[in-house]
Design an enzyme around this catalytic site. Structure first.
Site, PDB file in Angstrom:
ATOM      1  N   ASN A 201       0.873  -1.177   0.000  1.00  0.00           N
ATOM      2  CA  ASN A 201       0.000   0.000   0.000  1.00  0.00           C
ATOM      3  C   ASN A 201       0.908   1.224   0.000  1.00  0.00           C
ATOM      4  O   ASN A 201       1.549   1.519   1.005  1.00  0.00           O
ATOM      5  CB  ASN A 201      -0.877  -0.053   1.259  1.00  0.00           C
ATOM      6  CG  ASN A 201      -1.697   1.208   1.465  1.00  0.00           C
ATOM      7  OD1 ASN A 201      -1.755   2.085   0.585  1.00  0.00           O
ATOM      8  ND2 ASN A 201      -2.333   1.307   2.615  1.00  0.00           N
TER       9      ASN A 201
ATOM     10  N   LYS B  85       0.095   4.271  -0.208  1.00  0.00           N
ATOM     11  CA  LYS B  85      -0.534   5.442   0.437  1.00  0.00           C
ATOM     12  C   LYS B  85      -0.353   6.697  -0.423  1.00  0.00           C
ATOM     13  O   LYS B  85      -0.344   6.613  -1.635  1.00  0.00           O
ATOM     14  CB  LYS B  85       0.013   5.601   1.867  1.00  0.00           C
ATOM     15  CG  LYS B  85      -0.193   4.301   2.673  1.00  0.00           C
ATOM     16  CD  LYS B  85      -0.007   4.471   4.155  1.00  0.00           C
ATOM     17  CE  LYS B  85      -0.255   3.122   4.837  1.00  0.00           C
ATOM     18  NZ  LYS B  85      -0.100   3.180   6.290  1.00  0.00           N
TER      19      LYS B  85
ATOM     20  N   GLU C 109      -5.116  -5.300  10.757  1.00  0.00           N
ATOM     21  CA  GLU C 109      -4.137  -4.245  10.964  1.00  0.00           C
ATOM     22  C   GLU C 109      -4.421  -3.527  12.283  1.00  0.00           C
ATOM     23  O   GLU C 109      -5.225  -2.591  12.319  1.00  0.00           O
ATOM     24  CB  GLU C 109      -4.200  -3.233   9.812  1.00  0.00           C
ATOM     25  CG  GLU C 109      -3.911  -3.856   8.468  1.00  0.00           C
ATOM     26  CD  GLU C 109      -3.363  -2.823   7.495  1.00  0.00           C
ATOM     27  OE1 GLU C 109      -2.260  -3.051   6.980  1.00  0.00           O
ATOM     28  OE2 GLU C 109      -4.015  -1.797   7.264  1.00  0.00           O
TER      29      GLU C 109
ATOM     30  N   GLY D 133       2.522   2.117  10.901  1.00  0.00           N
ATOM     31  CA  GLY D 133       3.434   3.248  10.726  1.00  0.00           C
ATOM     32  C   GLY D 133       4.134   3.666  12.008  1.00  0.00           C
ATOM     33  O   GLY D 133       4.741   4.726  12.072  1.00  0.00           O
TER      34      GLY D 133
ATOM     35  N   SER E 203       3.599  -2.272  10.393  1.00  0.00           N
ATOM     36  CA  SER E 203       5.053  -2.303  10.553  1.00  0.00           C
ATOM     37  C   SER E 203       5.678  -3.654  10.174  1.00  0.00           C
ATOM     38  O   SER E 203       6.587  -4.137  10.858  1.00  0.00           O
ATOM     39  CB  SER E 203       5.446  -1.893  11.975  1.00  0.00           C
ATOM     40  OG  SER E 203       5.000  -0.573  12.244  1.00  0.00           O
TER      41      SER E 203
HETATM   42  P1  PGA Z   1       2.905   0.179   7.774  1.00  0.00           P
HETATM   43  O1  PGA Z   1       1.438   0.353   7.157  1.00  0.00           O
HETATM   44  O2  PGA Z   1       3.489  -1.056   7.158  1.00  0.00           O
HETATM   45  O3  PGA Z   1       3.645   1.430   7.379  1.00  0.00           O
HETATM   46  O4  PGA Z   1       2.739   0.037   9.251  1.00  0.00           O
HETATM   47  C1  PGA Z   1       0.600  -0.740   6.969  1.00  0.00           C
HETATM   48  C2  PGA Z   1      -0.720  -0.321   6.385  1.00  0.00           C
HETATM   49  O5  PGA Z   1      -1.200   0.763   6.726  1.00  0.00           O
HETATM   50  O6  PGA Z   1      -1.294  -1.048   5.563  1.00  0.00           O
END
Ligand code: PGA
Length: 249
Positions: A9, A11, A166, A172, A212
């Site tokens: 993803n 984003k 999640e 994040g 993460s």
């Molecule tokens: P992250 O995000 O790997 O940066 O924690 C995961 C997500 O939001 O799908």
């Protein structure tokens, strides 16, 4: 036997040229990869990335879509427009949509049904906030989001749904759920699917973990019985971190 499904993803990152560069690197480095793969760039880069991943083992995904097919919805993107770009799957109910943009279960469910009606695959994200976990409500929150998100979805259409667990506190933040904690929630979600659709559907359901995920923790997470893949944010932005996750051993 479930297939591992690793999704990136991206984003709200990357211009078209940056997205193209990453997509090209992934196509070449994942061509011998053994799992199912998807990248979800921003709407603005879907066409660019779609042209690069077309005909490869990497699916094209969108990060969201509108709950209506078309109409007067300024700033929204419709399922028809996504399909026109070759999009094969859509991420729905991501915690950033739920918590920053206040999407509720009802809206998410409408999107899920619309995406499935138009033949897309869906990654339905569920997960609890830190205070919900601390209050012992993680299972209940995930159950509600799963049940409501899937309302009205037929057993046949469910085959095109992946659930991504999640935990919001892990997204994040650099904090990952332990493989044991994640696996316990995955097992619970699988039980919920079993109650709704029966044992065979529960066994077949792909449940990704997200929050993460990094090259250093991917293999331990994937080793768990109920973890069938990953939805990766930060580490999906570079081939050097996404490829080792996608090729975890
Ligand atoms: P992250 O995000 O790997 O940066 O924690 C995961 C997500 O939001 O799908």
């Amino acid at each position: 036997m479930r297939t591992y499904f690793i999704a990136g993803n991206w984003k709200m990152h990357k211009t078209r040229s940056e997205a193209a560069e990453l997509a090209k690197a992934l196509v070449s480095q994942l061509k011998d990869g053994k799992h199912k793969y998807l990248v979800a760039p921003s709407f603005t880069a879907l066409e660019t990335v779609g042209n690069i991943v077309a005909g490869t083992n990497i699916m094209l995904g969108a990060q969201n879509m509108a709950a209506e097919e078309q109409g007067a919805h300024t700033g929204e993107v419709s399922v028809l427009q996504l399909k026109d770009l070759g999009v094969q799957a859509v991420i729905l109910g991501h915690s950033e949509r739920r918590h920053i943009y206040k999407e509720d279960d009802e809206l998410i469910n409408k999107k899920v049904r619309l995406a499935l009606k138009h033949g897309l695959e869906v990654i339905l994200c569920v997960g609890e906030l830190l205070e919900e976990r601390e209050a012992g409500k993680a299972e209940a929150v995930c159950e509600t989001q799963t049940v409501k998100g899937l309302e009205g979805v037929s057993a046949e259409d469910l085959k095109r749904v992946t659930i991504a667990y999640e935990p919001v506190w892990a997204i994040g933040t650099g904090k990952t759920a332990t493989p044991e904690d994640a696996d316990a929630i995955h097992a619970y979600i699988r039980k919920v699917i079993g109650k709704l659709y029966g044992e065979a559907a529960a066994k077949a359901m792909c449940i990704q973990y997200g929050g993460s995920v990094k090259p250093e923790n991917a293999a331990q997470l994937m080793a768990k019985a109920n973890i069938d893949g990953a939805l990766v944010g930060g580490a999906a932005l570079k081939a050097e971190t996404f490829v080792p996750i996608a090729k975890f051993a």
